[in-house]
Design a protein around this motif. Structure first.
Motif: not given
Length: 128
Positions: A62-68, A74-78
């Motif tokens: 999911y992280a990879s998909q939203v960063l794409e 990334a400001l709101m991850l993790p």
């Protein structure tokens, strides 16, 4: 006004709730990146407070998909989940992933955010 967070009361002790969040996150395919002991850090600096930990969880897919979609997310991850005590009661709280959509409306992450939110809410409900 749209909710941006959810807080639930836990029947568990503070330490049991922290462990349950870490355990349930792993069961749901999320890695615990770090657990911050905020109360310990503040107490060491002379600011005593009731127990508070922040468990940072992440699912690489999911992280990879939203960063794409938009690297600024990334400001709101993790995904942070806070567990704290207030007046002897334990609470679990998190920002709702669908709230990120409001910050980055052009990113087109509505479906991803909804999927992650369902899982995060499941983790919290199973852990409480």
């Amino acid at each position: 006004m749209k909710r941006f967070e959810i807080t639930v009361k836990s029947e568990k002790s503070f330490d049991q709730a922290v462990s349950a969040i870490e355990e349930k996150a792993a069961e749901k395919g999320f890695r615990v990146l770090h657990t911050h002991d905020v109360a310990k850090t503040l107490t060491e600096k002379g600011f005593a407070r009731e127990p508070l930990k922040i468990v940072e969880i992440c699912n690489a897919k999911y992280a990879s998909q939203v960063l794409e979609k938009d690297v600024r997310i990334a400001l709101m991850l993790p995904c942070p989940i806070s567990i704290y005590e207030q007046k002897g009661e334990t609470f679990i709280s998190t920002m709702l992933p669908t709230a990120i959509v409001d910050f980055f409306p052009e990113a087109g992450i509505e479906t991803l955010a909804s999927d992650v939110e369902r899982i995060v809410l499941d983790i919290i409900n199973l852990a409480k």
